[in-house]
Design a protein around this motif. Structure first.
Motif, short mmCIF file in Angstrom:
data_model
loop_
_atom_site.label_atom_id
_atom_site.label_comp_id
_atom_site.label_asym_id
_atom_site.label_seq_id
_atom_site.Cartn_x
_atom_site.Cartn_y
_atom_site.Cartn_z
N PHE A 193 0.86 -1.24 0.08
CA PHE A 193 -0.07 0.07 0.16
C PHE A 193 0.83 1.16 -0.05
CE2 PHE A 193 -2.31 -3.59 2.21
CZ PHE A 193 -3.38 -3.74 1.31
N CYS A 194 1.96 1.31 0.64
CA CYS A 194 2.61 2.44 0.82
C CYS A 194 4.20 2.16 0.66
CB CYS A 194 2.77 3.41 1.88
SG CYS A 194 2.52 2.25 3.53
N THR A 195 5.27 2.97 0.67
CA THR A 195 6.36 2.66 0.49
C THR A 195 7.42 2.61 1.87
OG1 THR A 195 7.02 5.13 0.36
CG2 THR A 195 6.61 4.14 -1.57
N TYR A 196 8.37 1.91 1.85
CA TYR A 196 9.31 1.49 2.87
C TYR A 196 10.72 1.77 2.28
CZ TYR A 196 5.01 0.57 5.69
OH TYR A 196 3.76 0.36 6.21
N PRO A 197 11.59 2.24 3.04
CA PRO A 197 12.87 2.33 2.56
C PRO A 197 13.75 0.83 2.64
CG PRO A 197 12.73 3.21 4.64
CD PRO A 197 11.53 2.81 4.34
N ALA A 198 14.58 0.69 1.78
CA ALA A 198 15.52 -0.47 2.19
C ALA A 198 16.21 -0.40 3.49
CB ALA A 198 16.65 -0.43 0.97
N GLU A 199 16.59 -1.42 4.28
CA GLU A 199 17.18 -1.24 5.27
C GLU A 199 18.44 -0.59 5.57
OE1 GLU A 199 17.50 -5.32 7.20
OE2 GLU A 199 15.38 -5.51 6.83
N PHE A 200 19.25 -0.57 4.32
CA PHE A 200 20.52 0.22 4.45
C PHE A 200 20.59 1.76 4.24
CE2 PHE A 200 19.95 -0.83 0.06
CZ PHE A 200 19.99 0.29 -0.39
N MET A 201 19.33 2.16 4.00
CA MET A 201 19.07 3.56 3.82
C MET A 201 19.18 4.46 5.02
SD MET A 201 19.13 4.14 0.58
CE MET A 201 18.09 5.76 0.44
N THR A 202 19.96 5.51 5.03
CA THR A 202 20.07 6.48 6.17
C THR A 202 19.05 7.37 5.98
OG1 THR A 202 21.51 7.86 4.87
CG2 THR A 202 22.69 6.50 6.48
N LYS A 203 18.72 8.28 6.82
CA LYS A 203 17.80 9.07 6.93
C LYS A 203 18.11 10.38 5.69
CE LYS A 203 14.72 9.21 9.16
NZ LYS A 203 13.35 8.37 8.96
N THR A 204 19.36 10.71 5.65
CA THR A 204 19.66 11.66 4.48
C THR A 204 19.31 10.86 3.23
OG1 THR A 204 21.23 12.56 6.00
CG2 THR A 204 21.52 12.98 3.55
N GLY A 205 19.84 9.54 3.24
CA GLY A 205 19.60 9.09 1.83
C GLY A 205 18.25 8.86 1.38
N GLN A 206 17.50 8.54 2.49
CA GLN A 206 16.00 8.47 2.13
C GLN A 206 15.18 9.70 1.53
OE1 GLN A 206 14.06 7.29 5.94
NE2 GLN A 206 15.13 5.49 6.00
N PHE A 207 15.79 10.63 2.19
CA PHE A 207 15.29 12.07 1.84
C PHE A 207 15.60 12.39 0.50
CE2 PHE A 207 14.56 16.52 1.54
CZ PHE A 207 13.52 16.91 2.20
N PHE A 208 16.95 12.38 0.24
CA PHE A 208 17.63 12.62 -1.25
C PHE A 208 16.98 11.96 -2.38
CE2 PHE A 208 20.63 12.48 -4.48
CZ PHE A 208 20.74 13.79 -4.87
N SER A 209 16.88 10.53 -2.00
CA SER A 209 16.16 9.65 -3.07
C SER A 209 14.90 10.11 -3.55
CB SER A 209 16.15 8.22 -2.42
OG SER A 209 15.64 7.24 -3.56
N GLU A 210 14.10 10.56 -2.39
CA GLU A 210 12.85 10.86 -2.91
C GLU A 210 12.60 12.42 -3.46
OE1 GLU A 210 9.36 9.60 -2.60
OE2 GLU A 210 10.63 7.65 -2.54
N PHE A 211 13.69 13.23 -2.96
CA PHE A 211 13.73 14.47 -3.35
C PHE A 211 14.25 14.37 -4.99
CE2 PHE A 211 16.63 18.17 -4.67
CZ PHE A 211 15.88 19.16 -4.45
#
Length: 343
Positions: A193-211
């Protein structure tokens, strides 16, 4: 996902149109697919009633709410195809599709959602609506209506997908009372139903990927709608299919390329209501806020980047003195005059 500002109905003899029409509210154009009927009287400014339907009360309600309905159903179609393909691939253990199938499904969802919601401009994404308000003079007063309609449409689509795949989810999870979230179980289905990040992703990496994904999306939307560039014209929905397919194929692994608050928050809320628990918010170190915030910043940056270097239309504030900052200062000065006025 998806863009364009809404078109308006014009009283004229019945004609079939496929093309671009002017938007009286924003001064820009939008893809309009439909017909215009001869009309006999005004309901309100800019609204016409077709001959023979003067006494149909529902016609008036539908006309007033058409843009909201359009965004609702466009986003619902997006989620039906997008969440539907994820459910089929996951619950079949990869026997009925793979990751590429998911990219195809989301691309088709966007394309068909755009066709459904052409009357409103086919934004189907609050961040796209926001960017159009900033750079294309789309009326700010419509932003809350569009955003709420998009979120509700996404919630409805997610609920339908859940109802359709409930039996398969029960078997996959191990029982009708078991509902788990990625990172907490090997048989989690909340990712449908919604997205979840890969386990290795940092918060900065999560944000930059979506940005990054959101910026690419908005940059390409403005490019496809720019007739002074090559432009896509009536083929824009098809072109958007390839844009979404490309983003998913190239940037989708790390965070699931939500790029859309409505697409992620609406179904996430539905999954919480269906019993997936607090983990839908806590997963990924409380990742849930990233696809709510990053798409707005990414789409705004992508739109700004296109307008600064490529766009020549006068409706963009970039092509005004001081890149539009003079408008802000003018408004602030006007407010200051009003506050200091002795009257």
């Amino acid at each position: 996902m998806g863009s364009w500002t809404a078109g308006t109905l014009v009283s004229m003899s019945t004609t079939k149109e496929i093309g671009l029409i002017a938007n009286q509210d924003s001064g820009s154009t939008s893809l309009y697919l439909g017909s215009h009927e001869s009309s006999t009287r005004d309901i309100s400014s800019g609204i016409q009633v077709p001959k023979g339907q003067e006494d149909l009360r529902w016609y008036e309600y539908r006309t007033y709410g058409r843009e909201a309905f359009s965004e609702f159903f466009g986003t619902m179609i997006l989620i039906l195809f997008g969440d539907g393909v994820v459910a089929q691939v996951l619950l079949s253990h990869g026997q009925k599709g793979d990751y590429q199938s998911i990219s195809w499904g989301w691309g088709l969802g966007v394309m068909l959602g755009v066709y459904v919601s052409g009357a409103s401009g086919a934004h189907i994404n609050p961040a796209v609506t926001f960017a159009n308000c900033v750079f294309r003079r789309f009326p700010w007063r419509k932003f809350p209506v569009y955003a709420i309609s998009q979120i509700l449409g996404a919630m409805c689509g997610a609920a339908i997908v859940y109802g359709n795949y409930k039996s398969a989810i029960d078997i996959f999870e191990g029982g009708p009372d078991i509902r788990t979230v990625p990172g907490y179980s090997n048989t989690a289905t909340a990712g449908i139903f919604c997205t979840y990040p890969a386990e290795f992703m940092t918060k900065t990496g999560q944000f930059f990927s979506e940005f990054l994904a959101s910026a690419v999306l908005m940059f390409m939307i403005f490019a496809l709608k720019d007739d002074k560039n090559l432009g896509a014209g009536p083929l824009t929905p098809l072109a958007l299919f390839f844009v979404i397919f490309g983003i998913g194929a190239c940037f989708g692994w790390e965070t699931g390329y939500a790029t859309n608050l409505a697409r992620d928050f609406g179904p996430r809320l539905v999954s919480y209501m269906l019993g997936y628990g607090h983990e839908v918010w806590a997963a990924g170190s409380y990742y849930f806020w990233v696809p709510m915030v990053a798409p707005f910043l990414g789409c705004t940056f992508g739109g700004w980047l296109y307008d600064v270097f490529l766009y020549t239309g006068l409706e963009s504030p970039i092509n005004t003195p001081w890149m539009g900052l003079h408008r802000i200062f003018r408004i602030l000065r006007q407010e200051e005059v009003v506050l200091t006025s002795p009257v």
